[in-house]
Design a protein around this motif. Sequence first.
Motif, short mmCIF file in Angstrom:
data_model
loop_
_atom_site.label_atom_id
_atom_site.label_comp_id
_atom_site.label_asym_id
_atom_site.label_seq_id
_atom_site.Cartn_x
_atom_site.Cartn_y
_atom_site.Cartn_z
N ASN A 273 0.81 -1.38 0.07
CA ASN A 273 0.08 0.14 -0.03
C ASN A 273 0.92 1.31 0.10
OD1 ASN A 273 -2.34 -1.39 0.09
ND2 ASN A 273 -2.59 -1.65 2.33
N PHE A 274 1.71 1.13 0.77
CA PHE A 274 2.97 2.28 0.97
C PHE A 274 3.33 2.76 -0.51
CE2 PHE A 274 6.85 4.35 1.68
CZ PHE A 274 6.31 5.44 2.59
N CYS A 275 3.77 1.76 -1.27
CA CYS A 275 4.64 1.91 -2.32
C CYS A 275 3.50 2.47 -3.35
CB CYS A 275 5.26 0.86 -2.90
SG CYS A 275 6.55 0.18 -1.90
N LEU A 276 2.34 1.82 -3.29
CA LEU A 276 1.39 2.35 -4.40
C LEU A 276 0.99 3.57 -4.15
CD1 LEU A 276 -0.64 -0.97 -5.06
CD2 LEU A 276 1.29 -0.10 -6.22
N ASP A 277 1.08 4.14 -2.84
CA ASP A 277 0.76 5.44 -2.75
C ASP A 277 1.80 6.40 -3.07
OD1 ASP A 277 -1.91 5.04 -1.58
OD2 ASP A 277 -1.27 5.28 0.61
N ARG A 278 2.91 5.83 -2.88
CA ARG A 278 4.12 6.64 -3.30
C ARG A 278 3.96 6.80 -4.65
NH1 ARG A 278 8.45 7.39 0.21
NH2 ARG A 278 9.44 8.99 -0.88
N LYS B 254 1.72 6.75 -7.02
CA LYS B 254 0.43 7.42 -7.25
C LYS B 254 0.80 8.85 -6.87
CE LYS B 254 -3.46 5.23 -6.20
NZ LYS B 254 -4.57 4.93 -5.02
N SER B 255 1.31 9.44 -5.88
CA SER B 255 1.59 10.85 -5.40
C SER B 255 2.57 11.19 -6.56
CB SER B 255 1.97 10.67 -3.83
OG SER B 255 3.54 10.30 -3.82
#
Lengths: 169, 163
Positions: free
Chosen positions: A65-70, A72-73
Amino acid sequence: MKQADFVSLIMPFKDKVFRLAKRLLVSREEAEDATQEILLKLWKNKEKIVEYKNVEAFSMTMTKNFCLDRLKSKQAQNLKIVHSNYTDNNSSLQKQLEARDSMGWVSKIMEDLPEQQKIIVQLRDIEQYDFSEIAKMLDMNETAIRVNLSRARKTIRQKLNNTHSYGVK
Amino acid sequence: MVLNNIEKLLEKYDNAETSLKEEAELRAYFESENVDAHLEHYRPMFQYFSQSQKEQYTKDVPLNTNKTRLYQWISVAAVAVLMVGFFIPNWGSEIKTLAEYTPEEQKMYLETKHALAMLSNTFNEGASSFGTLSLASENFNIGLEKASHITEFSEITNRLLKN
């Protein structure tokens, strides 16, 4: 929980967290930062994580989740630091070296896979998790995982086959 | 035979139907030297997988313990206790008049007062005898002044004698 207990708890899977982060974020520095972030988050919630049945699976989900958020941002800011968007076809020295190295091909091919498939290949073929574990980590059912994995494997094989027989990418 | 088996496994592998054990078998086969030519293109894939397994996270993570937080608050608590001590010195005791005390306490109070008065009287006497002492010291001072007159006189006579 003491520092030593915590370290022995995360020791078995901290490399796996790092490798998954690197698979998704590509750059080593980014992956290191992400891993540190995740380990610190775990440390901050150390009282709570004792209650979890499977800290490893939980951490892998967190990493994903953290990497996908990263990612995306980063895309939202239109600032992609990863070098996968580097479109210089005049083969640089780096690329020539990589092309000679067939393992470089595999890494290139994997970079081009969709994120979901990347994660699944990473978890299954590299970290060798069970399908049931992967299903828990990704909150998907096993059939969907098998389908995605099959697609990813076929894509990798196909591209590898092309490179192998024609020497072109 | 082995080849046949591997080919079957590969087909299963492509359909994501292999178990972890079968995948380990495949990996072992492709890591060995005698890979059949028409399966050669699978080799880098399995090699890549087993190699990326070895990558490690080497950075240190700063794990801060938050023990120090408790010590920070101890000083605050100490100051609070001091403040309470300053502003509320006699907690729960109202000021009473003499009539409100029991007769025994009143008697005791009067006796103490009496005794203290006597003590102060004797002190006063002592002080008055100091007064005579101060008179005597005044006389001494006068005597000293006279003595200084004499020294002056002797100086003058010395001068006269020199002349």
